[in-house]
Design a protein around this motif. Structure first.
Motif, mmCIF file in Angstrom:
data_model
loop_
_atom_site.group_PDB
_atom_site.id
_atom_site.type_symbol
_atom_site.label_atom_id
_atom_site.label_comp_id
_atom_site.label_asym_id
_atom_site.label_seq_id
_atom_site.Cartn_x
_atom_site.Cartn_y
_atom_site.Cartn_z
ATOM 1 N N ILE A 215 0.869 -1.304 0.006
ATOM 2 C CA ILE A 215 -0.003 -0.042 -0.012
ATOM 3 C C ILE A 215 1.006 1.366 0.135
ATOM 4 C CG2 ILE A 215 -1.920 1.097 1.032
ATOM 5 C CD1 ILE A 215 -2.266 -1.441 2.925
ATOM 6 N N THR B 22 4.988 4.150 2.388
ATOM 7 C CA THR B 22 4.653 3.114 2.072
ATOM 8 C C THR B 22 4.691 1.930 2.923
ATOM 9 O OG1 THR B 22 7.220 2.730 1.595
ATOM 10 C CG2 THR B 22 5.895 3.594 -0.128
ATOM 11 N N THR C 189 5.578 -2.441 -1.954
ATOM 12 C CA THR C 189 5.398 -1.190 -3.082
ATOM 13 C C THR C 189 6.594 -1.107 -3.993
ATOM 14 O OG1 THR C 189 6.352 0.198 -1.305
ATOM 15 C CG2 THR C 189 4.014 -0.005 -1.239
ATOM 16 N N THR D 245 5.134 0.069 -9.901
ATOM 17 C CA THR D 245 5.166 -0.486 -8.611
ATOM 18 C C THR D 245 3.928 0.495 -8.063
ATOM 19 O OG1 THR D 245 6.556 1.622 -7.834
ATOM 20 C CG2 THR D 245 7.671 -0.430 -8.757
ATOM 21 N N ALA D 246 3.317 -0.114 -6.902
ATOM 22 C CA ALA D 246 2.420 0.675 -6.167
ATOM 23 C C ALA D 246 2.792 1.988 -5.872
ATOM 24 C CB ALA D 246 2.066 -0.319 -4.847
ATOM 25 N N SER E 136 -9.073 -0.149 -11.049
ATOM 26 C CA SER E 136 -8.321 -1.475 -10.819
ATOM 27 C C SER E 136 -7.700 -1.980 -12.198
ATOM 28 C CB SER E 136 -9.479 -2.455 -10.182
ATOM 29 O OG SER E 136 -10.462 -2.739 -11.023
ATOM 30 N N GLY F 254 -2.915 -4.393 -9.060
ATOM 31 C CA GLY F 254 -3.007 -2.885 -8.855
ATOM 32 C C GLY F 254 -4.456 -2.177 -8.808
ATOM 33 N N MET G 102 -5.551 2.204 -8.301
ATOM 34 C CA MET G 102 -5.034 3.398 -8.193
ATOM 35 C C MET G 102 -6.175 4.249 -7.644
ATOM 36 S SD MET G 102 -3.209 6.067 -10.820
ATOM 37 C CE MET G 102 -4.611 6.342 -11.872
ATOM 38 N N ALA H 40 -2.525 3.997 -3.596
ATOM 39 C CA ALA H 40 -2.276 2.650 -4.611
ATOM 40 C C ALA H 40 -2.295 1.474 -3.848
ATOM 41 C CB ALA H 40 -1.290 2.981 -5.494
ATOM 42 N N ALA H 41 -2.745 0.491 -4.250
ATOM 43 C CA ALA H 41 -2.516 -0.921 -3.276
ATOM 44 C C ALA H 41 -2.235 -1.805 -4.383
ATOM 45 C CB ALA H 41 -3.825 -1.171 -2.331
ATOM 46 N N PHE H 42 -1.633 -2.833 -4.143
ATOM 47 C CA PHE H 42 -1.251 -4.136 -4.969
ATOM 48 C C PHE H 42 -1.195 -5.317 -4.150
ATOM 49 C CE2 PHE H 42 2.305 -6.637 -6.084
ATOM 50 C CZ PHE H 42 1.871 -7.245 -7.166
ATOM 51 N N ALA I 184 -6.514 -5.555 -2.324
ATOM 52 C CA ALA I 184 -6.260 -4.168 -2.498
ATOM 53 C C ALA I 184 -7.475 -3.280 -2.241
ATOM 54 C CB ALA I 184 -5.623 -3.953 -3.629
#
Length: 327
Positions: free
Chosen positions: A46, A57, A61, A205-206, A264, A269, A271, A281-283, A296
């Protein structure tokens, strides 16, 4: 009511969300694209980017994953920057389909219209619009350069993912030719399809997605580089698109629960944009039935509740300005 949030409260919310969701085992990796099937399913990160460019982060991430459908956001923005929002509305549209992201039926139901640049048909159409038309190399440079400016750092295609995508994009080939038949492709259809396939194969990347989201939240000025990337009047346009179709047929459920505009991708991922406040953002690779990251979604939903980020709520969040240090 105004709620002021600061770096500490955001950091605490991220860590709490990570701890709350890290053991969630729901969903599964996308398996129709071989590369995505083999991404480690336990990855989870995250990130938040604040107005001053500071990154907060937790977790994975810095892992580079396939941007996939999140790439539709920057390409839609670039098309609006080049043509104006009204022209993109006329050529593509802004209506949610309520159907899966790769639906052919949606094109027919919308009277031959792609509906929105945030589903596959509209994204392929948007790729065909990107200038300069007729020059795939220059188009690609425009797309990747714009994404890099949003994210504040360079991006590149994951070659193995691109090959995997190209070998399995039969449905999208049908979409491209159907749009050509209806006059909704504005350049060579196979060139547009290849551009779309390549942009979905870009590795990000996140942390990069959080910066890109923060650039949108700041009205087009990147908080890291301080460079204006797009015109400020486009932020409400792209945020509206994200709010209406960011999670495909589950978008209504997401917005009902969180009130947080987000997009998504099947790479895992997500955003999210909090206009005027920050980017999130999350992944995590495992997905729900609509192609949205399970973990996420839960993490960002947790953060939205903790920080009162619901844009439809009565509380408006702003960033608290730190008191000046004493001399």
């Amino acid at each position: 009511m105004i709620r002021k949030i600061d770096k500490n409260s955001i950091g605490e919310a991220l860590r709490a969300a990570y701890d709350h969701c890290k053991n969630d085992a729901g969903g599964k990796n996308a398996d129709y694209i071989p590369y995505l099937k083999n991404v480690p399913s336990n990855l989870f990160g995250i990130a938040a980017c604040l107005p001053d460019g500071e990154l907060l982060t937790v977790g994975d991430t810095d892992f580079r994953f396939g941007i996939e459908s999140v790439s539709k956001v920057p390409t839609a923005l670039l098309a609006m920057e080049q043509y104006g929002a009204r022209e993109v509305l006329h050529k593509i549209g802004a209506d949610a389909t309520g159907l899966p992201f790769n639906s052919i039926m949606a094109i027919l139901l919308e009277n031959d219209h792609p509906s929105t640049p945030l589903v596959n048909a509209g994204a392929i159409s948007a790729c065909s619009m990107i200038r300069p038309t007729g020059d795939p190399a220059a188009k690609w440079q425009a797309i990747t350069g714009f994404l890099a400016e949003l994210a504040g750092s360079s991006v590149a295609v994951i070659d193995e993912l691109y090959r995997s995508e190209s070998e399995t994009n039969f449905n999208n080939r049908s979409i491209a030719w159907l749009l050509k038949n209806y006059g909704r492709i504005y350049d060579d259809p196979m060139q547009a399809l290849d551009l779309y396939t390549r942009q979905c194969s870009i590795g990000v990347t996140a942390a990069q997605l959080a910066v890109a989201a923060a650039t949108i939240a700041a009205g087009g000025v990147n908080p890291l580089t301080h460079k204006r990337v797009f015109r400020s009047e486009l932020t409400p346009r792209i945020v509206a698109l994200m709010a209406t179709v960011g999670f495909y047929e589950h978008t209504g459920d997401w917005l009902f629960e969180t009130g947080l505009p987000a997009k998504s991708g099947v790479g895992g991922g997500i955003m999210a944009v909090v206009p005027g406040v920050m980017g999130l953002a999350a992944f995590a690779p495992p997905l729900d039935s609509a192609g949205n990251s399970v973990k996420a979604q839960k993490a960002l939903s947790f953060i939205a509740r903790e920080l009162d980020l619901n844009l439809f709520g009565t509380t408006r969040c702003t960033m608290a300005v730190p008191a000046p240090a004493e001399a």
